[in-house]
Motif scaffolding. Sequence first.
Motif, PDB file in Angstrom:
ATOM      1  N   ARG A  36       0.761  -1.107  -0.012  1.00 23.04           N
ATOM      2  CA  ARG A  36      -0.076   0.157  -0.112  1.00 23.04           C
ATOM      3  C   ARG A  36       0.947   1.444   0.017  1.00 23.04           C
ATOM      4  NH1 ARG A  36      -5.178   0.764   2.119  1.00 23.04           N
ATOM      5  NH2 ARG A  36      -5.444  -1.754   1.813  1.00 23.04           N
ATOM      6  N   SER A  39       2.799   1.909  -3.125  1.00 21.88           N
ATOM      7  CA  SER A  39       2.178   2.466  -4.488  1.00 21.88           C
ATOM      8  C   SER A  39       1.676   4.004  -4.115  1.00 21.88           C
ATOM      9  CB  SER A  39       0.794   1.649  -4.771  1.00 21.88           C
ATOM     10  OG  SER A  39       1.078   0.502  -5.058  1.00 21.88           O
ATOM     11  N   TYR A  40       1.462   4.118  -2.963  1.00 18.70           N
ATOM     12  CA  TYR A  40       1.167   5.713  -2.543  1.00 18.70           C
ATOM     13  C   TYR A  40       2.230   6.717  -2.767  1.00 18.70           C
ATOM     14  CZ  TYR A  40      -0.095   9.189   0.745  1.00 18.70           C
ATOM     15  OH  TYR A  40      -0.494  10.651   1.190  1.00 18.70           O
ATOM     16  N   ARG A  42       5.035   5.904  -5.027  1.00 20.42           N
ATOM     17  CA  ARG A  42       5.326   6.164  -6.166  1.00 20.42           C
ATOM     18  C   ARG A  42       4.226   6.873  -6.807  1.00 20.42           C
ATOM     19  NH1 ARG A  42       8.508   1.846  -8.574  1.00 20.42           N
ATOM     20  NH2 ARG A  42       8.084   3.157 -10.353  1.00 20.42           N
ATOM     21  N   GLU A  43       3.155   6.932  -6.466  1.00 22.55           N
ATOM     22  CA  GLU A  43       2.322   7.971  -7.273  1.00 22.55           C
ATOM     23  C   GLU A  43       2.229   9.371  -6.713  1.00 22.55           C
ATOM     24  OE1 GLU A  43      -1.616   6.509  -5.896  1.00 22.55           O
ATOM     25  OE2 GLU A  43      -1.603   4.628  -7.053  1.00 22.55           O
TER      26      GLU A  43
END
Length: 397
Positions: A36, A39-40, A42-43
């Motif tokens: 989680r 991804s958070y 990287r975005e």
Amino acid sequence: MLSEAERNLNATDGPPIFRFVFTGGPCGGKTTALARVFSYLRERGFECITCPEAYTTLSSNGMNVDFFSTQGMPKVIQRTVLEVQMALEDGIHRVLKARGKPGVMLCDRGTMDGSVYMPQKEFSELLSEMDTNIVQIRDNRYDAIFHLITAADGAEPFYTLENNKVRTETKEEAREVDQKTQNAWVGHPHFYFIDNSTDFEGKMSRLVDTLSKIVGLPSNLKRRSAKFLLKSKPDLSKFPSDIAYKEFEVEKIYLKHIHDDKSSYSFIRRRTNIDPDGRRLGSVYQSTLAQWTEDGELIEQKRIISEREYMSTSATRDTSRHVVQQRRISFLYNKQSFVVHIFQSPKEGLCILHAQVEASGKAEPEVDLPPFLEVDRRLQDTDEDKDTFGAYHLSKK
């Protein structure tokens, strides 16, 4: 001619690289949390790499429990796990630095987790043989520790070991391992508990919010530290025998503003570990940039720096402010992390208790206060209390 990656590796003022440890008892949600958070971040423009747990990596590739039957093997295995863990982390850090962009390393457990499975004396001897110490492998190595409490403590119906074949703990054993793991990391300056007081989605959201503030991203958590004025200095002889605590000396130096910007300030800090006999075991150095957002939220971006950086940066100190000197005591109580700040300068004898708690709304977060401390009152988020008890305001000459 140096390549771009080589120039990045040699740079002393490159983008920040954060090291975070995800730890806790079995079935605490680490695997999901790592995915989680990965991804958070990287975005939001961070380069991320996950560092696998060394013990699981070795166990999944042929090292089995039969190895422990050889006399002296447990110590050999724990040293190997520690060396593999550190080599993996150092290599990943090198790759992120060479990339030349803000980066985050997400560690599936860290260097102190192996101490749970060894007597403290043996672990200290092992570190000595490796020419290192607790300060270096715990405090100076990671920017923050996130302890995800096992589902066996507060979310029992969801406790399972199906997602990790090398784990075999019962619920009782899981709670015991969880407690030992908590104690192993006591003393790290940024040690956060993510408990089971909400459902699992809430647990993940609280983790992301807490981590966001450290890397400088907006967060829904408006506060993570409740503060209390103490009537007197803590009497360590009154601490219960099952309360593990660590002592530190702290020096905080506020820096000059390069620009006329009152929406931010910065400081550097030296934190020295003191053993029970009063000996100084080593220091950790940190730089912090604090900024207020338009809606009044304070965001602090922290990073570990070297002693050389600390000494050179101290030359730019704000001479209109005192250097803040404190004695600090870190400990855990009822799944809460506390730090007592005992001022030595500029207001000698002032004692403030900090409790790391969460608050997402307007209500003040509840704190289960330790009964062995004499609490005067809770400090409020008012100008009066900030001016009287806040280090930033007390430092003004």
